[in-house]
Design an enzyme around this catalytic site. Structure first.
Site, mmCIF file in Angstrom:
data_model
loop_
_atom_site.group_PDB
_atom_site.id
_atom_site.type_symbol
_atom_site.label_atom_id
_atom_site.label_comp_id
_atom_site.label_asym_id
_atom_site.label_seq_id
_atom_site.Cartn_x
_atom_site.Cartn_y
_atom_site.Cartn_z
ATOM 1 N N HIS A 1 0.830 -1.202 0.000
ATOM 2 C CA HIS A 1 0.000 0.000 0.000
ATOM 3 C C HIS A 1 0.869 1.258 0.000
ATOM 4 C CE1 HIS A 1 -2.627 -2.977 2.387
ATOM 5 N NE2 HIS A 1 -2.890 -3.085 1.103
ATOM 6 N N ASP B 1 -6.262 5.153 0.057
ATOM 7 C CA ASP B 1 -6.313 3.821 -0.550
ATOM 8 C C ASP B 1 -7.596 3.129 -0.089
ATOM 9 O OD1 ASP B 1 -5.841 2.614 1.962
ATOM 10 O OD2 ASP B 1 -3.696 2.400 1.610
#
Length: 476
Positions: free
Chosen positions: A19, A112
């Protein structure tokens, strides 16, 4: 078409290299096209040494500001999806504090998929808000359609005898669904559905793919599936890392070894920053590589006896290689290191993957099929052996093998739950040497085609530039 010209973009990353790295690369992409002020809010993993090193390097950059927010103390006995979602939810007060303490008011906020609950902060500040999906458009289509499937299908997905149909997209085999869908009674599944429903709270969604690669899925997301989203989807990829300009001893050791090997002769073996193997599987991999009689670089990690994603929050890093493998050796066949010393290199825990995949001696990548790793392979024209472990990796593997033709896939034996040495050796030879009695190497040829396609997407006028609301300075 309204003009969208932010001067200060804030990006939020959940824990984990899978991520953090895409978030940093998105920030760099924005910077390439516009001289914006950039701030990255990084929720850090509890004990990932590699993540700490990347954050340290990024913090010293003059390109953007990194604000590290320590991960809340979350129980480790829940699924990975649930743990990430709960972590990000409990971090919201710290995220809000970090944003409100910025000297320059944000004019755009990008999160995200695990940070979608933080979109409410952007709404409070009345600034444009985006979700960045670091995976591909087929994954996003399944995520978007999951609340519908949840109502349509009452049995466990694995017991469903039909393909999971998604409007306008390739259907998904039940056995290829992403991890949260494997157990509908797990808290990770309910968290996954929350993410799906939160997507429409953004102003737009950015996805790490490109139009030529996934035109069908992108068209569906902005067409047949748009009623579920109510926001546009933009392809901004491929976003991939570039090799570090400064290299340490570890990187130099690997590159020097690769420099001595013939072109496209080396198999690179890595299961990502979070993947782990059982003791039995490690031995099969070792014997399979030896049986293949091909050169290899293998990133090894000692078995934990836990789940395949056991190293997700704890990835280590070592500057040493063959001299620090005492623990690893316990899980390798007797005499293995001595027998392969002239053809193989073992790297402990972590390797400079981008530099390795760019090296001309690499001819094959045995990969867990994390999308970041897949993109790094695709953009370098390296064919793959797909060996999915967790998350959306089974779906990624199906896409790489069946849609793109750039990979061949392993088969796990139902008898002992491992991929056998003979199959490993056969697949390695197939990708490195090509089909028997054939002058062409289909997976390698296809990988080279995709590399060219990716390069076009990144050029001025390509899909990554044209369709990104931030990169092109426009927002619908």
């Amino acid at each position: 078409m309204d003009m969208f010209k932010p001067s200060h973009v804030v990006l939020l990353s959940s824990p984990g290299l899978g991520h953090l790295i895409p978030t940093i690369e998105l920030a760099k992409r924005i910077l390439i096209h516009h001289n914006f002020k950039l701030t990255i809010l990084a929720i850090t993993s509890p004990s990932s040494h590699v993540e700490s090193q990347i954050l340290k390097s990024a913090t010293n950059s003059s390109l953007y500001t990194i604000i590290q927010i320590p991960s809340p103390n979350i129980p480790s006995d829940i699924s990975l999806t649930a743990r990430l979602c709960v972590t990000m939810r409990q971090a919201i007060p710290s995220i809000k504090s970090a944003i409100t303490n910025l000297t320059v008011r944000p004019s755009a906020f990008i999160v995200d998929i695990f940070g979608t609950e933080a979109l409410t902060l952007a709404k409070e500040l009345n600034i444009p808000k985006f979700v960045y999906v670091a995976s591909h458009a087929w994954f996003l289509s399944l995520l978007v359609y999951s609340p519908v499937l949840d109502k349509q299908i009452k049995t466990p997905y694995l017991e469903h005898n039909e393909l999971l149909k998604i409007p306008g997209c390739k259907p998904v085999r039940p056995e290829d669904v992403i991890d949260p869908m494997l157990n509908r009674n797990d808290s990770g599944y309910s968290e996954y559905l929350i993410i799906a429903n939160n997507l429409s709270k953004s102003d737009a969604i950015l996805v790490n793919t490109w139009d030529e690669l996934q035109h069908r899925e992108l068209k569906a997301l902005n067409g047949e599936l748009s009623g579920l989203l109510n926001v546009p989807v933009f392809a901004v990829g491929p976003l991939v890392r570039q090799p570090e300009s400064k290299t340490g001893q570890a990187t130099e050791s690997v590159i020097k070894w690769l420099d001595k090997q013939p072109k496209e002769s080396v198999v690179y073996v890595s299961f990502g920053s979070g993947g782990t193997m059982s003791d039995k599987q490690m031995k099969e991999i070792a014997q399979g590589l030896e049986l293949s009689e091909q050169r290899f670089v293998w990133v090894v990690r000692a078995p934990t006896g836990k789940s395949a994603d056991a190293a997700f929050f704890t990835t280590g890093c070592s500057d040493g290689f063959n001299d620090e493998l005492d623990e690893i050796q316990k899980h390798l066949p007797k005499g293995f290191l001595e027998r392969i010393k002239n053809v193989g290199l073992l790297v402990q825990e972590w390797a400079p993957q981008v530099a390795i995949l760019k090296h001309p001696s690499i001819g094959c990548f045995i990969s867990h099929c994390g999308w970041g790793s897949a993109l790094e392979s695709l953009t370098n024209g390296v064919p793959m052996i797909a060996w999915p472990l967790y998350a959306e990796q089974r779906m990624n593997a199906a896409f790489l093998v069946e849609e793109l033709g750039v990979a061949v896939k392993t088969t796990v034996s139902q008898a002992n739950n491992v991929v056998g040495r003979e199959e490993i050796a056969t697949l390695v030879k197939k990708v490195i040497l090509g089909e028997q009695n054939s002058k062409s190497n289909k997976v390698r040829d296809k990988a080279r085609e995709i590399k060219v396609s990716a390069e076009k997407a990144l050029c001025h006028g390509g899909s990554a530039y044209t369709y990104c609301p931030i990169s092109c300075g426009k927002y619908n």
